[in-house]
Motif scaffolding. Structure first.
Motif, PDB file in Angstrom:
ATOM      1  N   UNK A   1      -6.933   8.416  -4.571  1.00 31.25           N
ATOM      2  CA  UNK A   1      -6.489   8.342  -5.977  1.00 31.25           C
ATOM      3  C   UNK A   1      -5.336   7.348  -6.185  1.00 31.25           C
ATOM      4  N   UNK A   2      -4.487   7.209  -5.174  1.00 32.99           N
ATOM      5  CA  UNK A   2      -3.362   6.256  -5.303  1.00 32.99           C
ATOM      6  C   UNK A   2      -3.866   4.813  -5.373  1.00 32.99           C
ATOM      7  N   UNK A   3      -4.971   4.512  -4.684  1.00 33.50           N
ATOM      8  CA  UNK A   3      -5.545   3.160  -4.720  1.00 33.50           C
ATOM      9  C   UNK A   3      -6.092   2.889  -6.126  1.00 33.50           C
ATOM     10  N   UNK A   4      -6.794   3.870  -6.659  1.00 35.33           N
ATOM     11  CA  UNK A   4      -7.381   3.722  -8.005  1.00 35.33           C
ATOM     12  C   UNK A   4      -6.266   3.531  -9.031  1.00 35.33           C
ATOM     13  N   UNK A   5      -5.224   4.340  -8.877  1.00 33.27           N
ATOM     14  CA  UNK A   5      -4.098   4.277  -9.816  1.00 33.27           C
ATOM     15  C   UNK A   5      -3.419   2.897  -9.742  1.00 33.27           C
ATOM     16  N   UNK A   6      -3.183   2.415  -8.516  1.00 28.74           N
ATOM     17  CA  UNK A   6      -2.528   1.112  -8.347  1.00 28.74           C
ATOM     18  C   UNK A   6      -3.380   0.004  -8.964  1.00 28.74           C
ATOM     19  N   UNK A   7      -4.695   0.096  -8.782  1.00 29.38           N
ATOM     20  CA  UNK A   7      -5.605  -0.895  -9.343  1.00 29.38           C
ATOM     21  C   UNK A   7      -5.555  -0.918 -10.865  1.00 29.38           C
TER      22      UNK A   7
ATOM     23  N   UNK B   1      -7.364  -6.693  -2.852  1.00 32.22           N
ATOM     24  CA  UNK B   1      -6.452  -7.390  -1.941  1.00 32.22           C
ATOM     25  C   UNK B   1      -5.022  -7.423  -2.476  1.00 32.22           C
ATOM     26  N   UNK B   2      -4.878  -7.598  -3.760  1.00 27.27           N
ATOM     27  CA  UNK B   2      -3.521  -7.579  -4.333  1.00 27.27           C
ATOM     28  C   UNK B   2      -2.909  -6.186  -4.168  1.00 27.27           C
ATOM     29  N   UNK B   3      -3.732  -5.158  -4.336  1.00 27.95           N
ATOM     30  CA  UNK B   3      -3.252  -3.787  -4.136  1.00 27.95           C
ATOM     31  C   UNK B   3      -2.851  -3.599  -2.665  1.00 27.95           C
ATOM     32  N   UNK B   4      -3.670  -4.152  -1.755  1.00 30.13           N
ATOM     33  CA  UNK B   4      -3.370  -4.071  -0.310  1.00 30.13           C
ATOM     34  C   UNK B   4      -2.000  -4.676   0.004  1.00 30.13           C
ATOM     35  N   UNK B   5      -1.697  -5.826  -0.575  1.00 27.48           N
ATOM     36  CA  UNK B   5      -0.403  -6.460  -0.300  1.00 27.48           C
ATOM     37  C   UNK B   5       0.753  -5.687  -0.905  1.00 27.48           C
TER      38      UNK B   5
ATOM     39  N   UNK C   1      -2.875   1.728  -0.275  1.00 31.17           N
ATOM     40  CA  UNK C   1      -3.484   0.573   0.380  1.00 31.17           C
ATOM     41  C   UNK C   1      -4.964   0.900   0.630  1.00 31.17           C
ATOM     42  N   UNK C   2      -5.906   0.090   0.085  1.00 30.76           N
ATOM     43  CA  UNK C   2      -7.333   0.436   0.242  1.00 30.76           C
ATOM     44  C   UNK C   2      -7.730   0.606   1.709  1.00 30.76           C
ATOM     45  N   UNK C   3      -7.195  -0.245   2.609  1.00 32.12           N
ATOM     46  CA  UNK C   3      -7.534  -0.117   4.039  1.00 32.12           C
ATOM     47  C   UNK C   3      -6.279   0.096   4.876  1.00 32.12           C
ATOM     48  N   UNK C   4      -5.573   1.141   4.512  1.00 33.46           N
ATOM     49  CA  UNK C   4      -4.335   1.595   5.149  1.00 33.46           C
ATOM     50  C   UNK C   4      -4.474   1.699   6.679  1.00 33.46           C
ATOM     51  N   UNK C   5      -3.809   0.783   7.411  1.00 35.41           N
ATOM     52  CA  UNK C   5      -3.985   0.726   8.873  1.00 35.41           C
ATOM     53  C   UNK C   5      -3.312   1.878   9.609  1.00 35.41           C
ATOM     54  N   UNK C   6      -2.442   2.653   8.927  1.00 33.73           N
ATOM     55  CA  UNK C   6      -1.859   3.810   9.607  1.00 33.73           C
ATOM     56  C   UNK C   6      -2.923   4.894   9.830  1.00 33.73           C
ATOM     57  N   UNK C   7      -4.074   4.759   9.191  1.00 37.24           N
ATOM     58  CA  UNK C   7      -5.163   5.724   9.402  1.00 37.24           C
ATOM     59  C   UNK C   7      -6.055   5.309  10.560  1.00 37.24           C
ATOM     60  N   UNK C   8      -5.627   4.289  11.305  1.00 36.63           N
ATOM     61  CA  UNK C   8      -6.325   3.919  12.530  1.00 36.63           C
ATOM     62  C   UNK C   8      -7.245   2.722  12.370  1.00 36.63           C
TER      63      UNK C   8
END
Ligand code: ZN
Ligand code: ZN
Length: 330
Positions: A144-150, A110-114, A122-129
């Motif tokens: 990979x960007x989500x893993x890296x951010x985490x 969630x912190x990564x999402x914000x 963003x783990x659940x990137x809304x631009x992907x629908x």
């Protein structure tokens, strides 16, 4: 990579939408499929359930929900207030009934999402629908960007909380027990319900419904609604999602001021928010303190906006939504 690069990379419609076979998270896909099979059987079983069991399943919606909204979201992810260990322990139990992964994993995602909303990180990137933001993100391996951010962000405060560590240690077995078995045991013990009826109605069916109600925050509240606080962002003010999720649908305000414990501008009489009521109730008996609000920051912004308006500065153009981008391509 700095944030601006991530933003550039993530122009809606440019990122890959392909579902490659090697990217599928099979254990999660099978688990979520089984959750829906069990919930469907719960619908059948609900016709045999006693009135008390139906009421119990219904009550577990807000109560397991508080484990998410009041607990892992507003307390552990955002630190928007502080709570006595007894409240944290209660929230951990409620969170386990909701069974959405350990508090540590949920708060990390969630912190990564914000921090990286609507980007590849963003783990659940809304631009992907809608579907990807709602539940599709669980079925594929993390970008990979989500893993890296985490890896780059700091979660030492979560590791330092013994209540979080205790739950994480027994994950997922304790959460599975609290989600499916415990509600059935209560129903058997206190009003003589059949164990499997309690299991499938107050456990499986209630769980699946609350999962979707939570997922609506990432899907519907990132795509549909008004943007009074930040016209550039996807998160929106969505009353339907607030109703589903105990007050988490005031999402435009929440992404603008994530440290605000109410996650909404107004109080509970004008914006549906039982999670705020829960926190305020514990504050009234001294078990919760340090509740932060976003109003001072919002007022400061208002002064600037009034100045801009007087000087004739045009409002920023809203961020394009996925369907607008798709429409332009046709
Ligand atoms: Zn969000
Ligand atoms: Zn949040």
């Amino acid at each position: 990579m700095d944030l601006s690069m991530r933003m550039v990379k993530n122009i809606p419609g440019v990122i890959s939408h392909h579902w490659k076979e090697g990217n599928i998270n099979w254990p999660m896909l099978i688990y979520i499929a089984l959750v829906h099979v069990a919930a469907s059987y719960g619908v059948v079983k609900s016709f045999q359930a006693s009135y008390e069991t139906l009421l119990w399943a219904f009550v577990l919606w807000p109560f397991s929900g508080f484990g998410i909204t009041v607990g892992v979201h507003r307390l552990w992810s955002h630190r928007s207030y502080e709570a006595h260990w007894s409240v944290r322990f209660l929230l951990m139990l409620l969170n386990s009934i909701a069974n959405q992964g350990s508090i540590y994993h949920w708060a990390r995602d969630h912190r990564v999402h914000h921090k990286f909303s609507e980007t590849d990180a963003d783990p659940h990137n809304a631009t992907r629908g809608f579907f990807f933001a709602h539940m599709g993100w669980l079925f594929v391996k993390k970008h990979p960007e989500v893993v890296k951010a985490g890896r780059e962000m700091d979660f030492s405060d979560l590791k330092a909380d013994p209540v979080v560590a205790l739950q994480h240690k027994f994950d997922p077995w304790f959460a599975l027990y609290m989600c499916y078995v415990f509600p059935a045991q209560i129903a058997v013990r206190f009003w003589g319900e059949d164990f499997w009826t309690g299991f499938f109605v107050a456990g499986a069916l209630r769980y699946c419904v609350v999962l979707h109600f939570t997922w609506f925050v990432n899907s519907a509240a990132h795509l549909y609604g008004d943007h009074p606080y930040d016209v550039m962002s996807y998160p929106a003010e969505n009353p339907f999602v607030s109703w589903c999720s105990c007050g988490e649908g005031w999402h435009n305000w929440h992404h603008k001021y994530p440290f605000d414990y109410a996650a909404s501008e107004y109080g509970i009489s004008s914006q549906f928010n039982p999670s705020k009521l829960f926190i305020d109730t514990f504050a009234s008996v001294g078990l919760v303190w340090g509740r932060k609000r976003g109003h001072a920051a919002w007022q400061m912004g208002r002064a600037r906006r009034d100045r801009d308006k007087a000087a004739g500065v045009p409002l920023p153009k809203p961020a394009p939504r996925p369907w607008e981008v798709d429409a332009k391509k046709d």
